[in-house]
Scaffold this active site. Structure first.
Site, short mmCIF file in Angstrom:
data_model
loop_
_atom_site.label_atom_id
_atom_site.label_comp_id
_atom_site.label_asym_id
_atom_site.label_seq_id
_atom_site.Cartn_x
_atom_site.Cartn_y
_atom_site.Cartn_z
N TYR A 109 0.84 -1.19 0.00
CA TYR A 109 0.00 0.00 0.00
C TYR A 109 0.88 1.24 0.00
CZ TYR A 109 -3.59 -3.35 1.55
OH TYR A 109 -4.43 -4.42 1.66
N HIS A 175 -0.57 -12.09 1.23
CA HIS A 175 -1.51 -11.20 0.54
C HIS A 175 -2.24 -11.91 -0.60
CE1 HIS A 175 -1.97 -6.58 -0.12
NE2 HIS A 175 -3.12 -7.21 -0.22
N PRO A 256 -16.43 -4.34 2.99
CA PRO A 256 -17.70 -4.72 3.59
C PRO A 256 -18.86 -3.82 3.19
CG PRO A 256 -16.34 -3.61 5.21
CD PRO A 256 -15.47 -3.85 4.01
N LEU A 257 -18.54 -2.66 2.63
CA LEU A 257 -19.58 -1.77 2.12
C LEU A 257 -19.51 -1.67 0.60
CD1 LEU A 257 -19.48 1.06 4.81
CD2 LEU A 257 -21.19 -0.74 4.52
#
Length: 380
Positions: A109, A175, A256-257
């Site tokens: 990231y 990952h 999750p959204l």
């Protein structure tokens, strides 16, 4: 998963962009969702006691964490330009001040910058939080490449420890599964690091049920991380959620959204920068599919109206109601949205509520693949 509609010719340019992606784009692609933000330190202090009182814990295997965690990736990349360093630190510390003790990052990231940010932000209360990070990629070349060779894992861990300003990694994920390295060798390498005290727990991300079982025989797996949401349910059908329940492994949903879609704040006119926003290359975020999938958001909104809640809160409450070992990692840079997400903890869904949601969802169709073709090649 329900059947996806074939994308139109407009998606071809998206695929071309994918093929031309460099490592910078790689940092956009493999992470969970975003984290919450707050505008000032006084808010952190004011809310800390209240949220810690309300934030219960859940078990990921033997690892106990806050029942909602925080994915930190997008603070440094992925959903637009990275936040300013001081704002990123305030974001992470705000989450801690509001009861979150579980923070997720990875070397890729940024690359690297997110681990540095997380390490600096959490340093004042390192012993009170759980930090998860990940290995599994070669960073430095123009091509995206997997690398889970034992010697590479050790090198990544040593570097991550420095960036995170810590002497141990609480939860270390692979990952993405490397087909060129037996999972037994990967698990064995992590087991050695656990024996040395540099790692405390082992996890896998986007792994198959078969791989999870094989790894677990060598080194007990604490948590699995894969995409899971009200509209993305692959793990319910491919055996991953079932094997977690069977073996006592925790499950950490990223997205999750629905990568922001289930909040109801996106629509067919929402622009996505194809250089800064990973969603620009995802089929579900084409203008056609953003419009086609709106009935799912409408369902959540209709249900929320009767619960004095929001679509986001219903989506998170639904997810947590699926299994007691599920710990989602939602978030946002906006304090209002953070409070909204945290409010999911106060939403009580009855058996009848859950059945109603399922009955209505079964009438709908999900349009577009969850990630683009290239990225899906890294998932088992």
């Amino acid at each position: 998963m329900k059947n996806n509609k074939t994308q139109k010719s407009g998606e071809r340019s998206r695929r071309a962009f994918i093929q031309e992606s460099t490592l910078a784009g790689m940092g956009l692609l493999f992470g969970p969702s975003v984290l919450s933000a707050v505008d000032n330190r006084s808010t952190i202090t004011h809310n800390k006691e209240k949220m810690e009182k309300n934030m219960n814990t859940r078990k990921l295997g033997k690892l106990e964490v806050s029942e909602i965690g925080a994915g930190c990736m997008s603070i440094s990349a992925n959903y637009g330009a990275p936040a300013a360093r001081n704002e990123g630190i305030k974001t992470i510390r705000a989450a801690y001040g509001n009861g979150v003790t579980f923070f997720d990052t990875a070397e890729v990231y940024g690359p690297y910058t997110n681990e540095q940010l997380v390490g600096e932000a959490l340093a004042p209360f390192r012993d009170k939080v759980t930090i998860a990070t990940k290995f599994g990629f070669d960073i430095g070349g123009k091509q995206i490449a997997l690398n889970s060779k034992p010697e590479h894992i050790r090198k990544v861990v040593e570097e991550s420890l420095k960036r995170l300003r810590t002497d141990r990694i609480d939860l270390l994920y692979q990952h993405r599964v490397d087909p060129n390295v037996p999972i037994e060798d990967v698990a064995g390498a992590v087991k050695d690091l656990i024996n040395e005290g540099k790692v405390l727990h082992f996890g896998l991300s986007e792994a198959s049920a078969k791989t999870i079982r094989e790894a677990h025989l060598v080194q007990p797996v604490t948590a699995i991380q894969s995409e899971y949401s009200f509209m993305e349910r692959s793990v319910e059908k491919n055996g991953v959620l079932a094997v977690c329940e069977e073996l006592g492994i925790g499950f950490v949903p990223w997205g999750p959204l629905g990568m922001g879609y289930l909040t109801g704040k996106l629509n067919a006119q929402t622009p996505f920068d194809d250089k800064l926003d990973l969603r620009a290359t995802f089929e579900r975020f084409s203008s056609e599919n953003l419009a086609a999938n709106m009935p799912i958001v409408n369902l959540l909104n209709r249900f929320a109206s009767g619960k004095n809640a929001t679509a986001s809160q219903i989506a998170l409450a639904w997810l947590m109601a699926q299994k007691p070992f599920i710990v989602p990692i939602p978030g946002t840079r906006n304090i209002t949205h953070f409070k909204e997400n945290s409010g999911a903890l106060n939403v009580q869904l009855t058996t009848a509520d859950l059945q109603e949601l399922e009955t209505e969802y079964a009438k709908l169709e999900v349009y577009g693949g969850r990630m683009n073709a290239m990225q899906m090649t890294f998932c088992e």
